[in-house]
Write a protein that holds these residues in place. Structure first.
Motif, PDB file in Angstrom:
ATOM      1  N   VAL A  78      -1.529   4.028   8.157  1.00 46.70           N
ATOM      2  CA  VAL A  78      -0.209   3.425   8.260  1.00 46.70           C
ATOM      3  C   VAL A  78       0.129   2.409   8.682  1.00 46.70           C
ATOM      4  O   VAL A  78       1.196   2.182   8.614  1.00 46.70           O
ATOM      5  N   SER A  79      -0.355   2.661   9.780  1.00 45.25           N
ATOM      6  CA  SER A  79      -0.475   1.516  10.923  1.00 45.25           C
ATOM      7  C   SER A  79       0.080  -0.028   9.971  1.00 45.25           C
ATOM      8  O   SER A  79       0.198  -1.554  10.668  1.00 45.25           O
ATOM      9  N   LEU A  80      -0.548  -0.882   9.164  1.00 41.80           N
ATOM     10  CA  LEU A  80      -0.440  -2.019   8.208  1.00 41.80           C
ATOM     11  C   LEU A  80       0.206  -1.823   7.088  1.00 41.80           C
ATOM     12  O   LEU A  80       0.877  -3.075   6.430  1.00 41.80           O
ATOM     13  N   LEU A  81       1.652  -0.506   6.994  1.00 42.59           N
ATOM     14  CA  LEU A  81       2.206  -1.093   6.162  1.00 42.59           C
ATOM     15  C   LEU A  81       3.580  -1.845   6.583  1.00 42.59           C
ATOM     16  O   LEU A  81       3.973  -2.907   5.742  1.00 42.59           O
TER      17      LEU A  81
ATOM     18  N   THR B  83      -5.864  -5.216 -19.810  1.00 42.21           N
ATOM     19  CA  THR B  83      -6.535  -4.905 -18.828  1.00 42.21           C
ATOM     20  C   THR B  83      -5.267  -4.248 -17.828  1.00 42.21           C
ATOM     21  O   THR B  83      -3.848  -5.457 -18.605  1.00 42.21           O
ATOM     22  N   VAL B  84      -5.200  -3.060 -17.235  1.00 46.10           N
ATOM     23  CA  VAL B  84      -4.361  -3.053 -16.631  1.00 46.10           C
ATOM     24  C   VAL B  84      -5.268  -3.106 -15.357  1.00 46.10           C
ATOM     25  O   VAL B  84      -6.441  -2.374 -15.195  1.00 46.10           O
ATOM     26  N   VAL B  85      -5.045  -3.805 -13.996  1.00 46.66           N
ATOM     27  CA  VAL B  85      -5.843  -3.921 -12.770  1.00 46.66           C
ATOM     28  C   VAL B  85      -4.675  -3.600 -11.776  1.00 46.66           C
ATOM     29  O   VAL B  85      -3.422  -4.164 -11.626  1.00 46.66           O
ATOM     30  N   THR B  86      -5.212  -3.178 -10.760  1.00 46.45           N
ATOM     31  CA  THR B  86      -4.431  -3.037  -9.275  1.00 46.45           C
ATOM     32  C   THR B  86      -4.062  -4.601  -8.430  1.00 46.45           C
ATOM     33  O   THR B  86      -5.565  -4.537  -7.856  1.00 46.45           O
ATOM     34  N   CYS B  87      -3.228  -4.366  -7.815  1.00 45.31           N
ATOM     35  CA  CYS B  87      -3.971  -5.504  -7.106  1.00 45.31           C
ATOM     36  C   CYS B  87      -2.781  -5.755  -5.698  1.00 45.31           C
ATOM     37  O   CYS B  87      -0.875  -5.787  -6.487  1.00 45.31           O
ATOM     38  N   SER B  88      -2.626  -5.969  -4.599  1.00 46.62           N
ATOM     39  CA  SER B  88      -0.671  -5.839  -3.785  1.00 46.62           C
ATOM     40  C   SER B  88      -0.079  -7.274  -4.313  1.00 46.62           C
ATOM     41  O   SER B  88       0.913  -7.338  -4.283  1.00 46.62           O
ATOM     42  N   ALA B  89      -0.953  -8.494  -4.507  1.00 48.82           N
ATOM     43  CA  ALA B  89      -0.531  -9.390  -4.356  1.00 48.82           C
ATOM     44  C   ALA B  89       1.580 -10.083  -4.114  1.00 48.82           C
ATOM     45  O   ALA B  89       2.339  -9.959  -4.768  1.00 48.82           O
ATOM     46  N   LEU B  90       1.450  -9.943  -3.032  1.00 50.74           N
ATOM     47  CA  LEU B  90       2.540  -9.738  -2.702  1.00 50.74           C
ATOM     48  C   LEU B  90       3.466 -10.792  -2.186  1.00 50.74           C
ATOM     49  O   LEU B  90       3.935 -11.049  -1.813  1.00 50.74           O
TER      50      LEU B  90
ATOM     51  N   THR C  62       0.980  -0.958  -0.269  1.00 42.49           N
ATOM     52  CA  THR C  62      -0.644   0.234   0.456  1.00 42.49           C
ATOM     53  C   THR C  62       0.916   1.225  -0.129  1.00 42.49           C
ATOM     54  O   THR C  62       2.118   0.875   0.455  1.00 42.49           O
ATOM     55  N   GLY C  63       0.935   2.282  -1.119  1.00 35.78           N
ATOM     56  CA  GLY C  63       0.756   3.471  -0.411  1.00 35.78           C
ATOM     57  C   GLY C  63       2.138   4.167  -1.366  1.00 35.78           C
ATOM     58  O   GLY C  63       3.195   4.547  -1.873  1.00 35.78           O
ATOM     59  N   THR C  64       2.587   2.682  -2.830  1.00 36.90           N
ATOM     60  CA  THR C  64       3.705   2.557  -3.643  1.00 36.90           C
ATOM     61  C   THR C  64       2.896   2.994  -4.700  1.00 36.90           C
ATOM     62  O   THR C  64       3.824   3.542  -5.959  1.00 36.90           O
TER      63      THR C  64
ATOM     64  N   VAL D 114       7.250   5.339   1.889  1.00 38.78           N
ATOM     65  CA  VAL D 114       5.862   4.826   1.163  1.00 38.78           C
ATOM     66  C   VAL D 114       4.943   4.959   2.359  1.00 38.78           C
ATOM     67  O   VAL D 114       3.870   6.071   1.761  1.00 38.78           O
ATOM     68  N   GLY D 115       5.557   4.673   3.468  1.00 43.55           N
ATOM     69  CA  GLY D 115       4.705   5.952   5.234  1.00 43.55           C
ATOM     70  C   GLY D 115       4.907   7.144   5.051  1.00 43.55           C
ATOM     71  O   GLY D 115       3.489   7.012   5.061  1.00 43.55           O
TER      72      GLY D 115
END
Length: 168
Positions: A124-127, A76-83, A10-12, A110-111
């Motif tokens: 931000v606590s989930l970063l 397509t272009v899709v967003t997904c954290s895909a960690l 998140t945040g990138t 990023v924070g």
């Protein structure tokens, strides 16, 4: 058809870069967060990290959307954290040419970006939990990593160049 998954913690800037990529390529854009069930959004908004079990239906829904677009002849272009690798494996199982654009950045940067956002449910606590979960792209995965230190336009162009895609 071709499909780009713009991934990262998140945040990138996934949404911003993905919209730029979709616009430059003339492809259909989708925001991965829109595929989350309400329970996932509520958990994240409350600062609770998602579990693999929480993420599984969400990932399948994104994969199925990509498959529907592919069947319709739409790139397509899709967003997904895909960690995690296993999350990306689910997404990569969609038909067509699925590639990943991993947006990377210094956690402090990023924070700072996350703290400046006013229109997103992710605190931000989930970063830290996302950084702990992140498994970078492996050599055998179809994708590229792009640092987010430049402007979003330059990041998008770097992704297009690294992927060998033409973009207006």
């Amino acid at each position: 058809m071709q499909h780009l998954v713009v991934m990262g913690v998140t945040g990138t800037g996934k949404t911003t870069v993905a919209r730029l990529l979709a616009d430059r390529l003339g492809w259909t854009f989708a925001e991965g967060d829109d595929f989350h069930p309400p329970a996932n959004v509520a958990a994240m908004a409350a600062g609770t990290p998602l579990t693999d079990e929480d993420r599984a239906p969400w990932l399948r829904t994104i994969r199925d959307w990509v498959a529907e677009q592919d069947a319709a002849g739409v790139s397509t272009v899709v967003t997904c954290s895909a960690l995690r690798r296993r999350y990306r494996d689910v997404l990569a199982s969609a038909p067509g040419d699925v590639r990943f654009v991993h947006l990377t950045g210094d956690p402090a940067l990023v924070g700072e970006r996350m703290a400046a956002r006013v229109d997103h449910f992710m605190p931000v606590s989930l970063l830290p939990s996302q950084l702990a979960t992140l498994e970078p792209l492996e050599a055998d995965e179809h994708g590229v990593a792009v640092a987010v230190t430049a402007s979003p336009q330059d990041v998008a162009q770097a992704a297009l160049t690294a992927l060998g895609l033409a973009g207006g």
